[in-house]
Design a protein around this motif. Sequence first.
Motif, short mmCIF file in Angstrom:
data_model
loop_
_atom_site.label_atom_id
_atom_site.label_comp_id
_atom_site.label_asym_id
_atom_site.label_seq_id
_atom_site.Cartn_x
_atom_site.Cartn_y
_atom_site.Cartn_z
N ILE A 182 0.87 -1.17 0.00
CA ILE A 182 0.00 0.00 0.00
C ILE A 182 0.90 1.23 0.00
O ILE A 182 1.91 1.25 0.72
CB ILE A 182 -0.88 0.02 1.27
N GLU A 183 0.53 2.24 -0.75
CA GLU A 183 1.32 3.47 -0.73
C GLU A 183 1.17 4.15 0.62
O GLU A 183 0.10 4.13 1.23
CB GLU A 183 0.88 4.42 -1.83
N SER A 217 0.92 7.19 1.33
CA SER A 217 -0.12 8.23 1.28
C SER A 217 -1.50 7.63 1.52
O SER A 217 -2.36 8.26 2.15
CB SER A 217 -0.09 8.97 -0.05
N GLU A 218 -1.73 6.40 1.06
CA GLU A 218 -3.02 5.74 1.31
C GLU A 218 -3.19 5.40 2.78
O GLU A 218 -4.29 5.49 3.32
CB GLU A 218 -3.13 4.47 0.48
N GLU A 235 -6.21 6.87 5.03
CA GLU A 235 -7.14 5.99 5.76
C GLU A 235 -7.15 6.35 7.24
O GLU A 235 -8.20 6.34 7.87
CB GLU A 235 -6.77 4.52 5.56
#
Length: 99
Positions: free
Chosen positions: A2-3, A5-6, A10
């Motif tokens: 997962i990046e 930034s994600e 979240e």
Amino acid sequence: MIELSEVIAELRRELDEAMRAGAGHRLRFELGPVEVEASVAVERSGGADAKVRFWVLDAGADARIARSETHRISLTLHPKITGQSGPPEIAGPETERER
């Protein structure tokens, strides 16, 4: 993977939800610094628009990532609400004589 930034986006959504869920409750919590620690793989892409990306590894990372170099990072985030002084609260508005 997962990046990074994600992951942060979240986390922001989860804290927003906690604030909404706490609205109207008497017990309130001030949100202090949020500490996030993650194992990341760093990827650099070439070309004219080259950039570095941080990928957060999950428990099921494949062998390709296991053989690449990973790093451990720790972030301390200080949440703020635009236009509000003081720390955000995750349990509704302040009530009279609460403090």
